[in-house]
Write a protein that holds these residues in place. Structure first.
Motif, mmCIF file in Angstrom:
data_model
loop_
_atom_site.group_PDB
_atom_site.id
_atom_site.type_symbol
_atom_site.label_atom_id
_atom_site.label_comp_id
_atom_site.label_asym_id
_atom_site.label_seq_id
_atom_site.Cartn_x
_atom_site.Cartn_y
_atom_site.Cartn_z
ATOM 1 N N GLU A 145 -17.140 74.088 -86.814
ATOM 2 C CA GLU A 145 -18.508 73.907 -86.328
ATOM 3 C C GLU A 145 -18.862 72.432 -86.170
ATOM 4 O O GLU A 145 -19.422 72.010 -85.152
ATOM 5 C CB GLU A 145 -19.495 74.587 -87.280
ATOM 6 C CG GLU A 145 -20.927 74.560 -86.787
ATOM 7 C CD GLU A 145 -21.881 75.328 -87.693
ATOM 8 O OE1 GLU A 145 -23.105 75.115 -87.577
ATOM 9 O OE2 GLU A 145 -21.401 76.136 -88.518
ATOM 10 N N ALA A 146 -18.521 71.630 -87.181
ATOM 11 C CA ALA A 146 -18.813 70.199 -87.101
ATOM 12 C C ALA A 146 -17.960 69.519 -86.037
ATOM 13 O O ALA A 146 -18.442 68.654 -85.296
ATOM 14 C CB ALA A 146 -18.579 69.534 -88.456
ATOM 15 N N VAL A 151 -18.865 67.913 -78.498
ATOM 16 C CA VAL A 151 -19.906 68.155 -77.491
ATOM 17 C C VAL A 151 -20.734 66.901 -77.260
ATOM 18 O O VAL A 151 -20.936 66.464 -76.112
ATOM 19 C CB VAL A 151 -20.811 69.334 -77.917
ATOM 20 C CG1 VAL A 151 -22.083 69.357 -77.071
ATOM 21 C CG2 VAL A 151 -20.074 70.653 -77.763
ATOM 22 N N GLU A 152 -21.210 66.302 -78.337
ATOM 23 C CA GLU A 152 -22.069 65.127 -78.168
ATOM 24 C C GLU A 152 -21.292 63.921 -77.662
ATOM 25 O O GLU A 152 -21.820 63.106 -76.883
ATOM 26 C CB GLU A 152 -22.780 64.806 -79.477
ATOM 27 C CG GLU A 152 -23.742 65.883 -79.938
ATOM 28 C CD GLU A 152 -24.769 66.260 -78.875
ATOM 29 O OE1 GLU A 152 -25.211 65.368 -78.110
ATOM 30 O OE2 GLU A 152 -25.133 67.447 -78.789
ATOM 31 N N SER A 153 -20.032 63.789 -78.063
ATOM 32 C CA SER A 153 -19.207 62.678 -77.577
ATOM 33 C C SER A 153 -18.998 62.784 -76.072
ATOM 34 O O SER A 153 -19.145 61.795 -75.332
ATOM 35 C CB SER A 153 -17.854 62.666 -78.296
ATOM 36 O OG SER A 153 -18.006 62.410 -79.673
ATOM 37 N N VAL A 154 -18.655 63.968 -75.607
ATOM 38 C CA VAL A 154 -18.404 64.142 -74.177
ATOM 39 C C VAL A 154 -19.692 64.004 -73.374
ATOM 40 O O VAL A 154 -19.702 63.387 -72.297
ATOM 41 C CB VAL A 154 -17.723 65.501 -73.905
ATOM 42 C CG1 VAL A 154 -17.678 65.793 -72.410
ATOM 43 C CG2 VAL A 154 -16.312 65.508 -74.481
ATOM 44 N N ARG A 155 -20.778 64.543 -73.868
ATOM 45 C CA ARG A 155 -22.053 64.383 -73.155
ATOM 46 C C ARG A 155 -22.420 62.909 -73.019
ATOM 47 O O ARG A 155 -22.910 62.475 -71.968
ATOM 48 C CB ARG A 155 -23.161 65.135 -73.889
ATOM 49 C CG ARG A 155 -23.100 66.652 -73.733
ATOM 50 C CD ARG A 155 -24.130 67.336 -74.615
ATOM 51 N NE ARG A 155 -24.120 68.785 -74.432
ATOM 52 C CZ ARG A 155 -24.761 69.644 -75.247
ATOM 53 N NH1 ARG A 155 -25.452 69.178 -76.288
ATOM 54 N NH2 ARG A 155 -24.705 70.943 -75.015
ATOM 55 N N GLY A 202 -10.615 74.602 -77.173
ATOM 56 C CA GLY A 202 -10.712 75.546 -76.077
ATOM 57 C C GLY A 202 -12.133 76.006 -75.828
ATOM 58 O O GLY A 202 -12.638 75.958 -74.693
ATOM 59 N N ALA A 203 -12.817 76.433 -76.881
ATOM 60 C CA ALA A 203 -14.183 76.925 -76.735
ATOM 61 C C ALA A 203 -15.146 75.808 -76.328
ATOM 62 O O ALA A 203 -16.036 75.997 -75.490
ATOM 63 C CB ALA A 203 -14.642 77.563 -78.041
ATOM 64 N N THR A 204 -14.959 74.618 -76.909
ATOM 65 C CA THR A 204 -15.869 73.507 -76.659
ATOM 66 C C THR A 204 -15.730 72.968 -75.239
ATOM 67 O O THR A 204 -16.726 72.726 -74.541
ATOM 68 C CB THR A 204 -15.625 72.379 -77.671
ATOM 69 O OG1 THR A 204 -15.789 72.899 -78.991
ATOM 70 C CG2 THR A 204 -16.592 71.233 -77.449
ATOM 71 N N VAL A 205 -14.502 72.767 -74.798
ATOM 72 C CA VAL A 205 -14.288 72.223 -73.452
ATOM 73 C C VAL A 205 -14.726 73.237 -72.392
ATOM 74 O O VAL A 205 -15.262 72.871 -71.348
ATOM 75 C CB VAL A 205 -12.822 71.789 -73.264
ATOM 76 C CG1 VAL A 205 -12.559 71.370 -71.824
ATOM 77 C CG2 VAL A 205 -12.507 70.636 -74.209
ATOM 78 N N ALA A 213 -18.653 74.124 -68.185
ATOM 79 C CA ALA A 213 -19.721 74.961 -67.637
ATOM 80 C C ALA A 213 -21.010 74.150 -67.450
ATOM 81 O O ALA A 213 -21.824 74.446 -66.554
ATOM 82 C CB ALA A 213 -19.977 76.156 -68.551
ATOM 83 N N GLU A 214 -21.184 73.122 -68.266
ATOM 84 C CA GLU A 214 -22.343 72.226 -68.117
ATOM 85 C C GLU A 214 -22.162 71.238 -66.970
ATOM 86 O O GLU A 214 -23.096 70.502 -66.631
ATOM 87 C CB GLU A 214 -22.562 71.438 -69.409
ATOM 88 C CG GLU A 214 -23.046 72.271 -70.579
ATOM 89 C CD GLU A 214 -23.278 71.450 -71.838
ATOM 90 O OE1 GLU A 214 -23.777 72.011 -72.823
ATOM 91 O OE2 GLU A 214 -22.977 70.226 -71.822
ATOM 92 N N GLY A 215 -20.953 71.188 -66.404
ATOM 93 C CA GLY A 215 -20.701 70.297 -65.280
ATOM 94 C C GLY A 215 -19.960 69.023 -65.610
ATOM 95 O O GLY A 215 -19.778 68.166 -64.738
ATOM 96 N N HIS A 216 -19.488 68.886 -66.845
ATOM 97 C CA HIS A 216 -18.753 67.682 -67.233
ATOM 98 C C HIS A 216 -17.294 67.799 -66.780
ATOM 99 O O HIS A 216 -16.672 68.849 -66.933
ATOM 100 C CB HIS A 216 -18.805 67.483 -68.738
ATOM 101 C CG HIS A 216 -20.205 67.404 -69.273
ATOM 102 N ND1 HIS A 216 -21.035 66.330 -69.025
ATOM 103 C CD2 HIS A 216 -20.920 68.276 -70.038
ATOM 104 C CE1 HIS A 216 -22.207 66.534 -69.610
ATOM 105 N NE2 HIS A 216 -22.167 67.707 -70.232
#
Length: 244
Positions: free
Chosen positions: A86-87, A93-97, A120-123, A128-131
């Motif tokens: 989870e962490a 997520v926040e790093s890529v955003r 896998g789940a995170t990417v 899907a968010e467009g990154h």
């Protein structure tokens, strides 16, 4: 860019960052690697592969290595630091955003097998968010699972001063597929009291260099082709992406 230091994001001033930068983010772990290898083995490997890969790609930068991952299966050994799935997901997520505000593309270069489910789940979510993000690993086909000949050879090449060959022992040498159910249920210590899954015997720096060169060649090939599967993982050009 012609050397490792020229590709390091942490050493760049902001006006030097290319407007269409490709950022490689090494993902490692801090976990036991038997009695003979250091706790940062996965991080050392991920960073080295990312740095060497970047020298072959235009406008590529290597972000600082993330040294913690999902290493709960190694919790029975002192020294291991696991932040859990989870962490790890939140950090990625926040790093890529954040990176996506200025980077053209982002590749997560993973050095620890325990991170793959989260990656896998995170990417998949981030795409899907467009990154424009994907991930690749530092695996060695045919290598043993953990702290055996493969990783020992690689570390003899990358950081020989941190390898204690005199302390190396043979662990459980069964294939990972055979070990996985018990590993998932009870952790590494229940399978191998030493923490080694494999046999370090015969490890050499020469073999390690060959392995790292293969890892880098694979990463360069995959990134250049940019074929992405449904888990957000970069794939070999011969197996063209479902979602390019």
């Amino acid at each position: 860019m012609t050397d490792d230091t020229a590709t390091e994001l942490a050493r760049a001033a902001w006006p030097d960052v290319p407007s269409d930068a490709l950022v490689l983010l090494p993902i490692g772990s801090t976990e036991q690697h038997g009695p003979h290898l250091p706790l940062d083995t996965d991080s050392v490997i991920a960073q080295a592969v990312a740095r060497r890969t970047a020298t072959h790609l235009p406008d590529a930068l290597v972000a600082p290595t993330l040294p913690y991952g999902a290493s709960g299966e190694h919790a029975g050994f002192p020294g291991t630091v696991s932040i859990g799935h989870e962490a790890l997901r939140a950090v990625l997520v926040e790093s890529v955003r954040s990176l996506s505000l200025w980077a053209a593309r982002i590749v997560l270069v993973n050095g620890h097998g325990g991170n793959t489910a989260t990656l896998g789940a995170t990417v998949r979510l981030l795409r899907a968010e467009g990154h424009d993000v994907a991930w690749t690993d530092c695996s060695a086909p045919g290598g043993d699972a953990h702290a055996g000949r493969t990783e020992t050879s690689v570390m003899l090449h990358l950081a020989p001063e941190h390898v204690r060959l005199s302390a190396a022992v043979t662990g459980d040498t069964r294939p990972l597929s055979a070990l996985l159910p018990e590993l998932m249920a009870h952790g590494v210590r229940a399978v191998s009291p030493s923490g080694v899954l494999g046999d370090p015997t015969g490890a050499t720096a020469t073999e390690g260099r060959t392995t790292v060169d293969a890892m880098v060649a694979t990463a360069v090939r995959r990134i250049s082709a940019w074929g992405v599967d449904d888990r957000g993982r970069l794939i070999e050009p011969a197996h063209r992406a479902v979602r390019p």
